[in-house]
Design a protein around this motif. Structure first.
Motif, PDB file in Angstrom:
ATOM      1  N   GLY A  24       5.086  17.665  -5.777  1.00 59.66           N
ATOM      2  CA  GLY A  24       4.954  16.262  -5.411  1.00 59.66           C
ATOM      3  C   GLY A  24       3.577  15.903  -4.914  1.00 59.66           C
ATOM      4  N   GLU A  25       3.486  14.760  -4.285  1.00 59.95           N
ATOM      5  CA  GLU A  25       2.203  14.248  -3.825  1.00 59.95           C
ATOM      6  C   GLU A  25       1.745  15.052  -2.619  1.00 59.95           C
ATOM      7  OE1 GLU A  25      -0.649  11.871  -1.708  1.00 59.95           O
ATOM      8  OE2 GLU A  25       1.364  12.265  -1.000  1.00 59.95           O
ATOM      9  N   LEU A  26       0.487  15.446  -2.657  1.00 57.26           N
ATOM     10  CA  LEU A  26      -0.063  16.377  -1.666  1.00 57.26           C
ATOM     11  C   LEU A  26       0.204  15.972  -0.220  1.00 57.26           C
ATOM     12  CD1 LEU A  26      -2.217  18.803  -1.298  1.00 57.26           C
ATOM     13  CD2 LEU A  26      -3.813  16.956  -0.918  1.00 57.26           C
ATOM     14  N   ALA A  67       0.854  -1.186   0.000  1.00 62.71           N
ATOM     15  CA  ALA A  67       0.000   0.000   0.000  1.00 62.71           C
ATOM     16  C   ALA A  67       0.882   1.226   0.000  1.00 62.71           C
ATOM     17  CB  ALA A  67      -0.887  -0.008   1.232  1.00 62.71           C
ATOM     18  N   CYS A  68       0.323   2.344  -0.495  1.00 65.88           N
ATOM     19  CA  CYS A  68       1.179   3.528  -0.496  1.00 65.88           C
ATOM     20  C   CYS A  68       1.360   4.031   0.931  1.00 65.88           C
ATOM     21  CB  CYS A  68       0.671   4.611  -1.438  1.00 65.88           C
ATOM     22  SG  CYS A  68      -1.091   4.671  -1.679  1.00 65.88           S
ATOM     23  N   PHE A  69       2.438   4.739   1.132  1.00 70.52           N
ATOM     24  CA  PHE A  69       2.837   5.174   2.463  1.00 70.52           C
ATOM     25  C   PHE A  69       1.746   5.981   3.182  1.00 70.52           C
ATOM     26  CE2 PHE A  69       6.336   7.589   4.932  1.00 70.52           C
ATOM     27  CZ  PHE A  69       6.164   6.750   6.020  1.00 70.52           C
ATOM     28  N   PRO A  70       1.068   6.898   2.478  1.00 72.81           N
ATOM     29  CA  PRO A  70       0.012   7.639   3.172  1.00 72.81           C
ATOM     30  C   PRO A  70      -1.028   6.720   3.832  1.00 72.81           C
ATOM     31  CG  PRO A  70       0.462   8.686   1.085  1.00 72.81           C
ATOM     32  CD  PRO A  70       1.280   7.428   1.112  1.00 72.81           C
ATOM     33  N   LEU A  71      -1.386   5.632   3.175  1.00 72.77           N
ATOM     34  CA  LEU A  71      -2.371   4.738   3.780  1.00 72.77           C
ATOM     35  C   LEU A  71      -1.845   4.188   5.097  1.00 72.77           C
ATOM     36  CD1 LEU A  71      -5.024   2.635   2.621  1.00 72.77           C
ATOM     37  CD2 LEU A  71      -3.275   1.258   3.668  1.00 72.77           C
ATOM     38  N   GLY A  99      -4.201  11.623 -12.396  1.00 72.64           N
ATOM     39  CA  GLY A  99      -4.526  11.463 -10.988  1.00 72.64           C
ATOM     40  C   GLY A  99      -3.498  12.089 -10.069  1.00 72.64           C
ATOM     41  N   GLY A 100      -3.838  12.123  -8.789  1.00 71.79           N
ATOM     42  CA  GLY A 100      -2.920  12.697  -7.810  1.00 71.79           C
ATOM     43  C   GLY A 100      -2.526  14.106  -8.201  1.00 71.79           C
ATOM     44  N   GLU A 101      -1.245  14.395  -8.112  1.00 78.67           N
ATOM     45  CA  GLU A 101      -0.768  15.730  -8.481  1.00 78.67           C
ATOM     46  C   GLU A 101       0.084  15.663  -9.734  1.00 78.67           C
ATOM     47  OE1 GLU A 101      -0.979  14.974  -5.088  1.00 78.67           O
ATOM     48  OE2 GLU A 101      -2.728  16.260  -5.161  1.00 78.67           O
ATOM     49  N   PRO A 152      -8.863   8.543 -10.171  1.00 79.86           N
ATOM     50  CA  PRO A 152      -8.342   7.253 -10.588  1.00 79.86           C
ATOM     51  C   PRO A 152      -7.372   6.624  -9.578  1.00 79.86           C
ATOM     52  CG  PRO A 152      -7.191   9.016 -11.718  1.00 79.86           C
ATOM     53  CD  PRO A 152      -8.250   9.652 -10.874  1.00 79.86           C
ATOM     54  N   CYS A 153      -6.933   7.397  -8.608  1.00 80.80           N
ATOM     55  CA  CYS A 153      -5.872   6.820  -7.780  1.00 80.80           C
ATOM     56  C   CYS A 153      -6.440   6.014  -6.621  1.00 80.80           C
ATOM     57  CB  CYS A 153      -4.936   7.912  -7.305  1.00 80.80           C
ATOM     58  SG  CYS A 153      -3.341   7.180  -7.063  1.00 80.80           S
ATOM     59  N   ARG A 154      -5.522   5.523  -5.787  1.00 81.80           N
ATOM     60  CA  ARG A 154      -5.911   4.619  -4.716  1.00 81.80           C
ATOM     61  C   ARG A 154      -6.668   5.303  -3.601  1.00 81.80           C
ATOM     62  NH1 ARG A 154      -0.436   1.268  -3.620  1.00 81.80           N
ATOM     63  NH2 ARG A 154       0.553   2.840  -4.894  1.00 81.80           N
ATOM     64  N   PHE A 155      -6.494   6.637  -3.476  1.00 82.03           N
ATOM     65  CA  PHE A 155      -6.994   7.318  -2.294  1.00 82.03           C
ATOM     66  C   PHE A 155      -8.462   7.028  -2.019  1.00 82.03           C
ATOM     67  CE2 PHE A 155      -8.743  10.939  -0.029  1.00 82.03           C
ATOM     68  CZ  PHE A 155      -7.988  10.837   1.118  1.00 82.03           C
ATOM     69  N   GLY A 156      -9.265   7.009  -3.071  1.00 83.99           N
ATOM     70  CA  GLY A 156     -10.691   6.772  -2.903  1.00 83.99           C
ATOM     71  C   GLY A 156     -11.002   5.410  -2.317  1.00 83.99           C
ATOM     72  N   TRP A 157     -10.054   4.515  -2.374  1.00 90.09           N
ATOM     73  CA  TRP A 157     -10.302   3.180  -1.843  1.00 90.09           C
ATOM     74  C   TRP A 157      -9.705   3.015  -0.450  1.00 90.09           C
ATOM     75  CZ3 TRP A 157     -14.104   0.517  -3.592  1.00 90.09           C
ATOM     76  CH2 TRP A 157     -14.258  -0.791  -3.196  1.00 90.09           C
ATOM     77  N   TYR A 158      -9.066   4.045   0.060  1.00 90.58           N
ATOM     78  CA  TYR A 158      -8.484   3.973   1.406  1.00 90.58           C
ATOM     79  C   TYR A 158      -9.523   3.566   2.444  1.00 90.58           C
ATOM     80  CZ  TYR A 158      -3.919   6.228   0.626  1.00 90.58           C
ATOM     81  OH  TYR A 158      -2.642   6.530   0.252  1.00 90.58           O
ATOM     82  N   GLY A 159     -10.656   4.250   2.420  1.00 89.11           N
ATOM     83  CA  GLY A 159     -11.670   4.032   3.440  1.00 89.11           C
ATOM     84  C   GLY A 159     -12.067   2.577   3.548  1.00 89.11           C
ATOM     85  N   SER A 209       7.592  12.286  -3.033  1.00 92.35           N
ATOM     86  CA  SER A 209       6.508  11.334  -3.252  1.00 92.35           C
ATOM     87  C   SER A 209       6.706  10.113  -2.373  1.00 92.35           C
ATOM     88  CB  SER A 209       6.463  10.912  -4.725  1.00 92.35           C
ATOM     89  OG  SER A 209       7.624  10.207  -5.058  1.00 92.35           O
ATOM     90  N   PRO A 210       5.618   9.403  -2.111  1.00 92.65           N
ATOM     91  CA  PRO A 210       5.745   8.152  -1.373  1.00 92.65           C
ATOM     92  C   PRO A 210       6.163   7.029  -2.323  1.00 92.65           C
ATOM     93  CG  PRO A 210       3.436   8.639  -1.759  1.00 92.65           C
ATOM     94  CD  PRO A 210       4.217   9.751  -2.375  1.00 92.65           C
ATOM     95  N   LEU A 211       6.801   6.022  -1.788  1.00 92.20           N
ATOM     96  CA  LEU A 211       7.247   4.910  -2.619  1.00 92.20           C
ATOM     97  C   LEU A 211       6.060   4.269  -3.348  1.00 92.20           C
ATOM     98  CD1 LEU A 211       9.764   3.170  -3.293  1.00 92.20           C
ATOM     99  CD2 LEU A 211       8.990   1.590  -1.556  1.00 92.20           C
ATOM    100  N   GLY A 212       6.231   4.025  -4.629  1.00 89.01           N
ATOM    101  CA  GLY A 212       5.201   3.322  -5.395  1.00 89.01           C
ATOM    102  C   GLY A 212       4.014   4.183  -5.767  1.00 89.01           C
ATOM    103  N   CYS A 213       4.119   5.484  -5.570  1.00 91.64           N
ATOM    104  CA  CYS A 213       2.992   6.355  -5.897  1.00 91.64           C
ATOM    105  C   CYS A 213       2.800   6.375  -7.411  1.00 91.64           C
ATOM    106  CB  CYS A 213       3.268   7.756  -5.387  1.00 91.64           C
ATOM    107  SG  CYS A 213       2.010   8.936  -5.850  1.00 91.64           S
ATOM    108  N   MET A 214       1.634   5.989  -7.862  1.00 91.14           N
ATOM    109  CA  MET A 214       1.409   5.814  -9.299  1.00 91.14           C
ATOM    110  C   MET A 214       1.483   7.124 -10.080  1.00 91.14           C
ATOM    111  SD  MET A 214      -1.444   2.825  -9.298  1.00 91.14           S
ATOM    112  CE  MET A 214      -2.695   3.602  -8.325  1.00 91.14           C
ATOM    113  N   PRO A 215       0.700   8.140  -9.702  1.00 96.09           N
ATOM    114  CA  PRO A 215       0.761   9.369 -10.499  1.00 96.09           C
ATOM    115  C   PRO A 215       2.145  10.016 -10.470  1.00 96.09           C
ATOM    116  CG  PRO A 215      -1.120   9.402  -9.021  1.00 96.09           C
ATOM    117  CD  PRO A 215      -0.308   8.222  -8.641  1.00 96.09           C
ATOM    118  N   GLU A 216       2.810   9.955  -9.336  1.00 94.75           N
ATOM    119  CA  GLU A 216       4.092  10.654  -9.248  1.00 94.75           C
ATOM    120  C   GLU A 216       5.192   9.933 -10.020  1.00 94.75           C
ATOM    121  OE1 GLU A 216       4.227  13.697  -8.373  1.00 94.75           O
ATOM    122  OE2 GLU A 216       2.149  13.579  -7.723  1.00 94.75           O
TER     123      GLU A 216
HETATM  124  S1  SF4 Z   1      -1.491   9.695  -5.236  1.00 92.42           S
HETATM  125 FE1  SF4 Z   1       0.123   8.268  -4.655  1.00 92.42          FE
HETATM  126  S2  SF4 Z   1       0.037   8.207  -2.459  1.00 92.42           S
HETATM  127 FE2  SF4 Z   1      -1.885   9.103  -3.134  1.00 92.42          FE
HETATM  128  S3  SF4 Z   1      -3.277   7.358  -3.283  1.00 92.42           S
HETATM  129 FE3  SF4 Z   1      -2.331   7.642  -5.259  1.00 92.42          FE
HETATM  130  S4  SF4 Z   1      -0.589   6.237  -5.250  1.00 92.42           S
HETATM  131 FE4  SF4 Z   1      -1.208   6.544  -3.147  1.00 92.42          FE
END
Ligand code: SF4
Ligand code: SF4
Lengths: 352, 310
Positions: A213-215, A49-53, A275-277, A79-86, A300-307
């Motif tokens: 970078g990533e917000l 999972a990305c670091f923010p999660l 997606g993302g920034e 499109p990114c993972r954030f919406g699926w965090y919850g 950016s966090p490791l593995g962040c797709m948009p970044e």
């Molecule tokens: S922008 Fe990066 S850190 Fe944020 S949800 Fe997407 S992959 Fe994870």
């Protein structure tokens, strides 16, 4: 009273507190982010999972230990993972035996929106209250972002290193404790005066660095190892106009002209906002280059797709030095310090 | 523009959504009279180029994709690398697909022109994207429509995974198309298991209704393309017992799958269908994968024997 909490994300807990209190909840601020938060989160989150999660999970676990029953987080539909965090967080907490409920502020369907409002207790009679507290929240956000902006300007010049950071912390406290709209309105000058009181020496040359970078990673200082503040102390003016909470809120609904401009400038290089920034990272880096800045720091966090998309493209199209800082739970602070110092030295050398 | 006439060579990388749309693309371009050049099936030297040109933190399938494009770049007049944004209503492709053409342009120099048309069903039906492809190739909309009809027929009738129907073990495999059907990436798992007389079931063998039924229990709809298909298939395997066990293949650094896996893991905790995840990347040794698969099969056999003895 039902107890709610939100994840740490820079000053978000301070900003949203009045809204939840107005709605009749007890607000539990998550413990300040620390090594412990990160370790707890990384232990139970999916490995990739990305670091923010992971960090948010850590916050939620600690907040639920303080008694929080509702854990509120924003949603989204891609499109990114954030919406699926919850959804992911809810599964993890359930399996940890934590009874707290993850509450996703999300409106994929109309029914969902109605449920959300009714669970939160938002109805006709509370709308007025909500608007009032919402205005207070926005005011707080604006004040804090102003203070952060001033701190960025003064840091490279402070005589006593670390003074603007201290002032900033003081301001966070004051803003957090002030709930009268009228007094908040008057606080702007007070904040300016506080920063003017800091001793400065103005006789050294500045290097100018743009931050992109990533917000979440850019805003959460504990996760990015205080990059922004460290760069300042190394004698760099840091331009963070690319990222900010206010900007995020307005940029998302297309109301932010700077964001639109960045998008336009990045378009020849990335023809769809991935997606993302991603597109903003590229766009603002190009803007910084045009403005004659000395370098760009990309967080950016490791593995962040948009970044990763952004990084790949920036390598090609941005012609000033870029420092890519990629963080995860194993990142050590000394390594980051060395890289920041080396980068600033490089930029200073190039300037001569 | 370099687009001349119908003997133009169109390069299609044998990677990414080739493994989802190959019959359609093949028929479409051939119907229009173009020569289609495919890169060879993924191999080590191809991957090496991918590793050289792609960002080191990007996922395995994308690195593979870069390798294929590199192989094709001097052999064709134009490359078909569309920008896939959304394949299904209310879904999104992963951000890496959205930025793929731009990443390629930034990383590999001297590329031929890319047919980087947007495929975004949220905004416009695919037929309009195809007409745009046709426009760039100087083909009239009418011809495009005709070719598309035939192309869609071959897409529908194509069998991605043939069932062999013996009475061996029934093993399910869940993965994104470019992982499961790329033999190099998946270490030829399907073929190897079939050789041993096993029956392999993939998402392509299930009718959509089954998948939709399983997905209905999720409170929030999954918004990743292939997400519902894969999760639905996995849940079906876990709930129905239609297979003796199943494997979930994911790429290291796959964003969407890293989270979706939680849903499957969660259900698997209370199901007695054996299930294991194999994480693949460019460093995975085939031997290592096979050892793990064998251990998994042993477990299934042990389990089914004890079941029969009861
Ligand atoms: S922008 Fe990066 S850190 Fe944020 S949800 Fe997407 S992959 Fe994870
Ligand atoms: S969905 Fe996963 S495997 Fe596919 S491109 Fe995105 S990250 Fe890579």
């Amino acid at each position: 009273m039902i107890k709610v909490s939100v994840p740490n994300m820079n000053v978000v807990p301070i900003v949203v507190k009045p809204v939840f209190e107005e709605l009749g909840y007890e607000f539990i601020a998550p413990p300040k982010m620390s090594r412990k938060t990160i370790e707890e989160g990384a232990k139970y989150a999916p490995e990739f999972a990305c670091f923010p999660l992971k960090a948010v999970l850590g916050d939620f676990i600690l907040a639920s230990r303080k008694g929080a029953e509702y854990l509120v987080i924003f949603g989204g539909t891609g499109p990114c993972r954030f919406g699926w965090y919850g959804s992911t967080l809810q599964i993890i907490l359930k399996n940890l035996g934590i009874p707290a409920k993850v509450f996703v502020l999300d409106f994929p369907t109309e029914k969902w929106a109605r449920d959300t409002f009714s669970i939160l207790g938002i109805n006709g009679s509370s709308v007025k209250k909500l608007i009032h507290s919402g205005l207070i929240a926005l005011k707080k956000l604006r004040l804090i972002e102003l203070a952060q902006e001033l701190a960025r300007k003064i840091r490279p010049f402070e005589v006593k290193i670390g003074e603007s950071d201290k002032t900033l912390q003081k301001i966070y406290k004051i803003v957090d404790n002030e709930n009268s709209f009228i007094r908040l309105m008057k606080m702007k000058n007070e904040i300016k005066l506080m920063f003017e009181g800091i001793n400065k020496n103005s006789n050294h040359e500045l290097i100018r660095i743009g931050l992109v970078g990533e917000l979440y990673m850019c805003l959460q200082e504990e996760l990015n190892m205080w990059t922004e503040s460290k760069l300042g102390k190394l004698g760099a003016f840091v331009d963070r106009s690319a990222i900010g909470l206010w900007k995020y809120v307005t940029g998302d609904i297309g109301l932010n002209f700077a964001h639109r401009r960045a998008k336009r400038i990045a378009y020849p290089w990335l023809k769809w906002h991935a997606g993302g920034e991603s597109i903003y990272s590229i766009g603002y880096s190009l803007i910084f280059e045009r403005k004659g800045y000395d370098g760009v720091v990309h967080i950016s966090p490791l593995g962040c797709m948009p970044e990763i998309v952004a990084q790949t493209i920036m390598e090609k199209c941005v012609n000033i030095p870029i420092l890519n800082l990629v963080f995860d739970e194993h990142t050590g602070e000394t390594g980051v310090n060395t890289r920041l110092e080396a980068f600033c030295d490089l930029l200073k050398l190039r300037k001569e | 523009m370099v687009y001349y006439h119908s003997i133009m060579k169109i390069g299609i990388p044998r990677a990414g959504l080739y493994y989802q749309f190959f019959p359609l693309w093949d028929t479409f371009f051939k119907e229009l009279g173009f020569e289609v050049v495919y890169s060879p099936p993924t191999n080590a030297s191809l991957l090496k180029k991918g590793l050289e040109y792609a960002h080191s933190d990007i996922c395995f399938p994308m690195k593979v994709n870069f390798g294929h494009v590199y192989w094709l770049k001097d052999k064709v007049d134009v490359l078909f690398v569309p920008r896939f944004i959304s394949l299904e209503e209310k879904k999104y492709m992963c951000p890496k697909f959205m930025g793929l053409p731009d990443m390629l342009k930034a990383s590999i120099s001297n590329l031929p022109p890319l047919l980087d048309v947007n495929f975004n069903i949220r905004k416009k039906p695919f037929i309009r994207s195809w007409i745009e492809v046709g426009k760039r190739l100087r083909v009239s909309a009418n011809k495009v429509k005709k070719a598309l009809v035939k192309a869609e027929i071959s897409q529908k009738s194509y069998q991605w995974n043939n069932l062999n129907g013996g009475d061996g073990l029934k093993i399910g495999i869940v993965a994104r198309p470019y992982i499961i059907y790329d033999k190099y990436v998946s270490a030829e798992l399907i073929d190897r298991l079939k050789e041993k007389g096993m029956n392999i079931l993939t998402a392509d063998n299930l009718i959509p209704e089954i998948i939709n039924k399983e997905i209905a229990i999720l409170k929030k709809p999954i918004y990743f393309d292939f997400g519902e298909k894969n999760v639905g298939t996995a849940l079906h395997f876990l709930n129905s017992g239609e297979v003796d066990g199943f494997l979930y293949l994911i790429s290291f650094e796959c964003g969407p799958d890293s989270l979706l896996k939680e849903i499957i893991d969660d259900r698997a905790r209370t199901s007695d269908i054996p299930y294991t995840t194999l994480v693949l990347d460019e460093h995975t040794e085939i031997a290592g994968i096979l050892t793990r698969v064998e251990a998994f099969l042993d477990m299934i056999e042990y389990k089914s024997k004890t079941k029969f003895n009861l």
